[in-house]
Design a protein around this motif. Structure first.
Motif, PDB file in Angstrom:
ATOM      1  N   ILE A 156       0.867  -1.181   0.000  1.00  0.00           N
ATOM      2  CA  ILE A 156       0.000   0.000   0.000  1.00  0.00           C
ATOM      3  C   ILE A 156       0.890   1.211   0.000  1.00  0.00           C
ATOM      4  O   ILE A 156       2.100   1.122   0.301  1.00  0.00           O
ATOM      5  N   ASP A 157       0.208   2.332  -0.238  1.00  0.00           N
ATOM      6  CA  ASP A 157       1.005   3.560  -0.294  1.00  0.00           C
ATOM      7  C   ASP A 157       1.418   3.989   1.104  1.00  0.00           C
ATOM      8  O   ASP A 157       0.911   3.507   2.102  1.00  0.00           O
ATOM      9  N   GLU A 158       2.291   4.945   1.083  1.00  0.00           N
ATOM     10  CA  GLU A 158       2.896   5.410   2.365  1.00  0.00           C
ATOM     11  C   GLU A 158       1.887   6.145   3.211  1.00  0.00           C
ATOM     12  O   GLU A 158       1.899   6.034   4.446  1.00  0.00           O
ATOM     13  N   GLY A 159       0.990   6.864   2.588  1.00  0.00           N
ATOM     14  CA  GLY A 159      -0.011   7.624   3.379  1.00  0.00           C
ATOM     15  C   GLY A 159      -0.904   6.698   4.207  1.00  0.00           C
ATOM     16  O   GLY A 159      -1.186   6.948   5.353  1.00  0.00           O
ATOM     17  N   ARG A 160      -1.349   5.664   3.449  1.00  0.00           N
ATOM     18  CA  ARG A 160      -2.220   4.714   4.191  1.00  0.00           C
ATOM     19  C   ARG A 160      -1.444   4.018   5.292  1.00  0.00           C
ATOM     20  O   ARG A 160      -1.971   3.749   6.364  1.00  0.00           O
ATOM     21  N   LEU A 161      -0.185   3.773   5.012  1.00  0.00           N
ATOM     22  CA  LEU A 161       0.627   3.141   6.049  1.00  0.00           C
ATOM     23  C   LEU A 161       0.760   4.040   7.282  1.00  0.00           C
ATOM     24  O   LEU A 161       0.671   3.574   8.433  1.00  0.00           O
ATOM     25  N   HIS A 162       0.926   5.338   7.037  1.00  0.00           N
ATOM     26  CA  HIS A 162       1.024   6.266   8.184  1.00  0.00           C
ATOM     27  C   HIS A 162      -0.293   6.344   8.934  1.00  0.00           C
ATOM     28  O   HIS A 162      -0.280   6.447  10.166  1.00  0.00           O
ATOM     29  N   ARG A 163      -1.400   6.276   8.162  1.00  0.00           N
ATOM     30  CA  ARG A 163      -2.678   6.339   8.877  1.00  0.00           C
ATOM     31  C   ARG A 163      -2.856   5.090   9.735  1.00  0.00           C
ATOM     32  O   ARG A 163      -3.351   5.160  10.860  1.00  0.00           O
ATOM     33  N   LEU A 164      -2.518   3.939   9.179  1.00  0.00           N
ATOM     34  CA  LEU A 164      -2.625   2.725  10.005  1.00  0.00           C
ATOM     35  C   LEU A 164      -1.732   2.813  11.233  1.00  0.00           C
ATOM     36  O   LEU A 164      -2.118   2.391  12.335  1.00  0.00           O
ATOM     37  N   THR A 165      -0.559   3.356  11.019  1.00  0.00           N
ATOM     38  CA  THR A 165       0.367   3.486  12.179  1.00  0.00           C
ATOM     39  C   THR A 165      -0.209   4.435  13.219  1.00  0.00           C
ATOM     40  O   THR A 165      -0.139   4.192  14.421  1.00  0.00           O
ATOM     41  N   GLU A 166      -0.776   5.564  12.720  1.00  0.00           N
ATOM     42  CA  GLU A 166      -1.348   6.534  13.663  1.00  0.00           C
ATOM     43  C   GLU A 166      -2.516   5.898  14.423  1.00  0.00           C
ATOM     44  O   GLU A 166      -2.715   6.141  15.615  1.00  0.00           O
ATOM     45  N   GLU A 167      -3.353   5.123  13.704  1.00  0.00           N
ATOM     46  CA  GLU A 167      -4.478   4.471  14.399  1.00  0.00           C
ATOM     47  C   GLU A 167      -3.964   3.527  15.494  1.00  0.00           C
ATOM     48  O   GLU A 167      -4.511   3.442  16.584  1.00  0.00           O
ATOM     49  N   GLU A 168      -2.901   2.802  15.136  1.00  0.00           N
ATOM     50  CA  GLU A 168      -2.322   1.874  16.143  1.00  0.00           C
ATOM     51  C   GLU A 168      -1.742   2.644  17.297  1.00  0.00           C
ATOM     52  O   GLU A 168      -1.881   2.238  18.456  1.00  0.00           O
ATOM     53  N   VAL A 169      -1.085   3.778  16.984  1.00  0.00           N
ATOM     54  CA  VAL A 169      -0.503   4.602  18.077  1.00  0.00           C
ATOM     55  C   VAL A 169      -1.606   5.154  18.960  1.00  0.00           C
ATOM     56  O   VAL A 169      -1.489   5.186  20.203  1.00  0.00           O
ATOM     57  N   LEU A 170      -2.706   5.587  18.331  1.00  0.00           N
ATOM     58  CA  LEU A 170      -3.824   6.110  19.148  1.00  0.00           C
ATOM     59  C   LEU A 170      -4.399   5.021  20.053  1.00  0.00           C
ATOM     60  O   LEU A 170      -4.737   5.250  21.208  1.00  0.00           O
ATOM     61  N   ALA A 171      -4.522   3.816  19.472  1.00  0.00           N
ATOM     62  CA  ALA A 171      -5.047   2.715  20.312  1.00  0.00           C
ATOM     63  C   ALA A 171      -4.120   2.424  21.486  1.00  0.00           C
ATOM     64  O   ALA A 171      -4.558   2.195  22.621  1.00  0.00           O
ATOM     65  N   LEU A 172      -2.825   2.474  21.125  1.00  0.00           N
ATOM     66  CA  LEU A 172      -1.852   2.235  22.229  1.00  0.00           C
ATOM     67  C   LEU A 172      -1.890   3.362  23.259  1.00  0.00           C
ATOM     68  O   LEU A 172      -1.785   3.128  24.458  1.00  0.00           O
ATOM     69  N   ASN A 173      -2.040   4.571  22.787  1.00  0.00           N
ATOM     70  CA  ASN A 173      -2.120   5.701  23.740  1.00  0.00           C
ATOM     71  C   ASN A 173      -3.359   5.573  24.631  1.00  0.00           C
ATOM     72  O   ASN A 173      -3.328   5.888  25.824  1.00  0.00           O
ATOM     73  N   MET A 174      -4.471   5.157  23.991  1.00  0.00           N
ATOM     74  CA  MET A 174      -5.683   4.964  24.781  1.00  0.00           C
ATOM     75  C   MET A 174      -5.466   3.872  25.836  1.00  0.00           C
ATOM     76  O   MET A 174      -5.916   3.970  26.992  1.00  0.00           O
ATOM     77  N   LEU A 175      -4.724   2.815  25.394  1.00  0.00           N
ATOM     78  CA  LEU A 175      -4.432   1.752  26.372  1.00  0.00           C
ATOM     79  C   LEU A 175      -3.552   2.280  27.509  1.00  0.00           C
ATOM     80  O   LEU A 175      -3.788   1.973  28.685  1.00  0.00           O
TER      81      LEU A 175
END
Length: 635
Positions: free
Chosen positions: A70-89
Motif C-alpha cells: 500500500i502507499d505510504e499515506g495509508r501506512l502512516h494512517r494505520l500506524t497513527e491508528e495503532e498509536v492512538l489505540a496504544l495511547n488509549m491503552l
C-alpha cells in the motif's frame, strides 16, 4: 514500642505516650513513601512500555515500508491508528493506576482517621486508667507500705530491748529480796528494798511513757506523710485530665479516703492496744513489788517487834526486881527503926508489966522484919519463876504470828522427826516423816526443814496467796478502761498494795497479845489461810469481758509479737520467799532456844541468890531476940 509492654504501660507519663504516637506517625510516613514508590513504579512501567511500543512501532513501520503493497499515506494512517489505540491503552492503564493509588490514599486516610479516633479514645481511657492506677498504687502503698513502716518496727524492736532489760532488773530486785535474812533483816533493809523497787517502777513507767510517746510521734509523722502524699496524688490525677475536679474529689473520697481512715484507725488501735498491754504489764510489775514491800514491812515489824519485846521483857523483869528490892529495903528500914524504938522503950520500962508489953512489941517488930524478908523473897522468887513462862508465851505468840504471815504450820508430831532415844525410834520417825512428806507433796504442800531439827509445812504457795488476796486495779475497770498511769490510779495502788498484805492472812485472835506484837495481829492469820473479798466482789461485778484476763499482745501483720510477754518472775520470787521463810523459822528456833535457855538459867541463878540471901538474913536475924531478952534481964 517496648514502652507499650504490659508491665510498663501504666508507668508512662503523658510525654511518653505522645512519644508513642510520634513513633506511630513515623510508621505512617513510611507507608506514604510506599504509595509514592508505587506511583513511581507505575510511571516507570508506563515509560518503559511506551519506549518499547515506540521502538516496536518504528521497527514495524520500517518493515512494512519495505514490504508494503500500500502507499505510504495509508501506512502512516494505520500506524497513527495503532498509536492512538496504544495511547488509549496507556491512558486507561494510567487511569487504573491513578484510581488504585487514589483508593489506597483514601483508604490510608480513612485508616488514619480511624486510628486517630481510636488513639484519642484510648488516650482518654489511658488518662482515666492512669488516674485510677495512681489511686490504686497510692491505696496499696498506704495499706502495705505504710501499715508497718520500718521506723515503727524499729521502735518496737527498741521497746522489746527495753522490756528485756527491765525484766532482768526486776529479776535482780526479786533475788535481792532473798538476801534480806537475819541478822540483816531490819526495817532499814526493808525500806531500802522498797525504795529501790519504787525507783525501778518509776523508771520503767517513764520508759513506757517515752516509748508510747515515740510511737505516737512516729504515727503523727506517718499521718503527715500520708496527707502530703494524698495532696500530691490529687495534683497528679488532676494533671492526667482523665476526670474533672469534681470527679477527682469523688474518686479520692470513695477509694483513697477509706484506706487512709482504715490505716489511721488500725494505727490508733495498735497504739491503744500497745498502751493497754504495756500499762497492764507495768501495773502487774508495780503491784508485785508493792505487795512484796508491804508483806516485807509487816514481817520486819513482827520480827523486830519480837526482838524488842524480848529485850523489854528482860528489862522489865530486872526493873521489877529492882523496884521490889528498893521497896523491901525501904520497908525494912522502917521496921528496923520501929524495932530500935521498941528496944529503947524497953530500957525505959517503969514496971514489970510495962516491961513485958514493950518486950512483946519488940519481938513483934522482929517477927515483922523476918516476915518482910520472907515476903520479899517469895515475891521476887515468884517473879523470877514466872519469867521463863513469859518468855515461852511470847515465843509461842511470835511463832503463831510468824506462821500466819509466812503461811506455814508446824509439822505434826507423827511427821516431824524430833529427838529420839534409840535407833529404832529414829528410824520410825524418819519413815513417818518421809510418808507424811509424800502425802503433802501430792497436795502441793512443801516441807521446810529448819535449823534445830524442826519442820514446817507450807499451807499453799505463798506468792500466789499474796497475789490472790490483793485487789487488782484492773478488776475495778468496767467497759471504759481507765488509764493505769492516771493520778487516781497511782494514788490508789499503794493503798491497795498495803491492804494486800493485811488480807493475805486472817487476823489472830489470841487470848492475850503482848503490846509489841500488835502489828502482827493486823496481818497474821492463825491458820495461815487467806481471804479474798476483792475476788468475790470482782465475781459479783464481772462483765462479759473478764477484767483479770491479760490484754492481748500487739501483733504485726505477719503474726509476730511486737512486745515481749514478760510476767513477774514467779520462780525468783518464790525462791526468795522460801529463803526468807526458812531463815526466819530457823532464826526463831535458834533464838527461842537460846532465849528460853538464858531465861531459865537466869531464873535459876537469881532464885538461888535470893534463897541464899534469905538464909543469910535469917541467920543474922534470929539471935536478935535473945539479945533483947538479955537486955531485959540486965534491966
Amino acid at each position: 514500642m517496648s514502652l507499650l509492654a504490659k508491665d510498663n504501660v501504666m508507668m508512662l507519663d503523658e510525654q511518653q505516650i505522645n512519644q508513642v504516637w510520634e513513633d506511630v506517625a513515623q510508621r505512617r510516613a513510611s507507608i506514604t513513601g510506599w504509595l509514592n514508590d508505587l506511583a513511581a513504579s507505575f510511571s516507570a512501567a508506563e515509560a518503559s512500555f511506551r519506549q518499547s511500543i515506540e521502538a516496536a512501532l518504528q521497527l514495524m513501520v520500517a518493515d512494512m515500508s519495505e514490504i508494503a503493497h500500500i502507499d505510504e499515506g495509508r501506512l502512516h494512517r494505520l500506524t497513527e491508528e495503532e498509536v492512538l489505540a496504544l495511547n488509549m491503552l496507556i491512558l486507561d492503564n494510567r487511569q487504573v493506576s491513578a484510581d488504585i493509588l487514589q483508593q489506597l490514599h483514601e483508604h490510608e486516610v480513612r485508616i488514619e482517621q480511624s486510628r486517630h479516633q481510636r488513639w484519642l479514645a484510648a488516650f482518654g481511657a489511658w488518662r482515666k486508667l492512669r488516674s485510677q492506677h495512681a489511686v490504686q498504687c497510692f491505696c496499696q502503698h498506704v495499706q502495705v507500705g505504710l501499715s508497718e513502716p520500718p521506723a515503727c518496727l524499729q521502735l518496737f524492736a527498741q521497746l522489746r530491748d527495753r522490756q528485756e532489760e527491765a525484766h532482768k532488773q526486776l529479776q535482780q530486785l526479786c533475788r535481792k529480796l532473798g538476801q534480806l535474812l537475819p541478822p540483816h533483816f531490819t526495817a532499814k533493809a526493808a525500806s531500802d528494798w522498797a525504795h529501790a523497787a519504787n525507783q525501778w517502777n518509776a523508771r520503767w513507767q517513764q520508759e513506757v511513757d517515752l516509748a508510747l510517746q515515740e510511737l505516737q510521734a512516729q504515727e503523727n509523722v506517718l499521718e503527715h506523710k500520708v496527707q502530703h502524699d494524698l495532696k500530691r496524688l490529687h495534683a497528679e490525677v488532676i494533671a492526667y485530665k482523665g476526670f474533672t475536679h469534681q470527679e477527682v474529689e469523688q474518686l479520692l473520697q470513695l477509694q483513697a479516703t477509706p484506706v487512709i481512715t482504715q490505716r489511721r484507725e488500725a494505727a490508733q488501735q495498735l497504739l491503744q492496744q500497745t498502751s493497754v498491754f504495756l500499762q497492764r504489764q507495768a501495773a502487774e510489775w508495780r503491784l508485785a513489788t508493792e505487795v512484796l514491800s508491804s508483806w516485807l514491812t509487816s514481817l520486819v515489824a513482827l520480827y523486830e517487834g519480837h526482838k524488842s519485846q524480848t529485850k523489854q521483857s528482860e528489862t522489865a523483869i530486872k526493873a521489877s526486881l529492882q523496884t521490889a528490892r528498893q521497896q523491901h529495903e525501904q520497908e525494912d528500914a522502917q521496921r528496923e527503926a520501929a524495932l530500935d524504938a521498941c528496944i529503947l522503950s524497953v530500957s525505959q520500962g517503969s514496971s514489970e508489966q510495962a516491961l513485958d508489953e514493950r518486950v512483946d512489941a519488940a519481938l513483934w517488930c522482929l517477927a515483922k522484919i523476918e516476915s518482910g524478908y520472907r515476903s520479899y523473897t517469895i515475891a521476887a522468887t515468884g517473879m523470877v519463876r514466872e519469867y521463863p513462862g513469859i518468855v515461852r508465851q511470847q515465843a509461842d505468840m511470835y511463832i503463831r504470828c510468824l506462821c500466819g504471815i509466812l503461811h506455814v504450820e508446824p509439822a505434826s508430831a507423827a511427821a516431824a522427826a524430833g529427838p529420839v532415844k534409840n535407833g529404832q525410834q529414829q528410824q520410825a520417825g524418819t519413815t513417818a516423816l518421809t510418808h507424811h512428806y509424800h502425802q503433802q507433796a501430792a497436795t502441793g504442800q512443801q516441807l521446810l526443814e529448819v535449823v534445830g531439827g524442826a519442820a514446817y509445812l507450807t499451807l499453799h504457795d505463798l506468792w500466789q496467796a499474796l497475789l490472790d488476796a490483793t485487789p487488782k486495779p484492773w478488776q475495778q475497770q468496767q467497759e471504759e478502761v481507765q488509764p493505769l498511769n492516771s493520778p487516781a490510779a497511782e494514788q490508789a495502788q499503794p493503798a491497795a498494795a498495803a491492804a494486800a498484805a493485811a488480807r493475805a492472812v486472817a487476823p489472830l485472835k489470841p487470848q492475850q497479845a503482848p503490846p509489841d506484837i500488835a502489828v502482827a495481829k493486823a496481818v497474821a492469820g492463825a491458820d495461815g489461810t487467806a481471804t479474798a473479798p476483792a475476788d468475790e466482789a470482782a465475781q459479783a461485778d464481772a462483765s462479759d469481758r473478764d477484767p483479770d484476763s491479760t490484754p492481748p499482745c500487739p501483733m504485726s501483720s505477719s503474726n509476730t509479737a511486737l512486745c515481749l510477754q514478760l510476767g513477774v518472775p514467779a520462780e525468783d520470787v518464790q525462791c526468795s520467799l522460801q529463803q526468807i521463810q526458812v531463815a526466819l523459822l530457823s532464826d526463831r528456833e535458834t533464838f527461842a532456844a537460846r532465849n528460853q535457855g538464858a531465861a531459865e538459867s537466869w531464873s535459876e541463878q537469881v532464885e538461888h541468890m535470893l534463897t541464899e540471901e534469905l538464909d543469910n538474913h535469917l541467920r543474922s536475924h534470929r539471935p536478935r531476940a535473945g539479945r533483947i531478952e538479955e537486955e531485959v534481964t540486965d534491966c
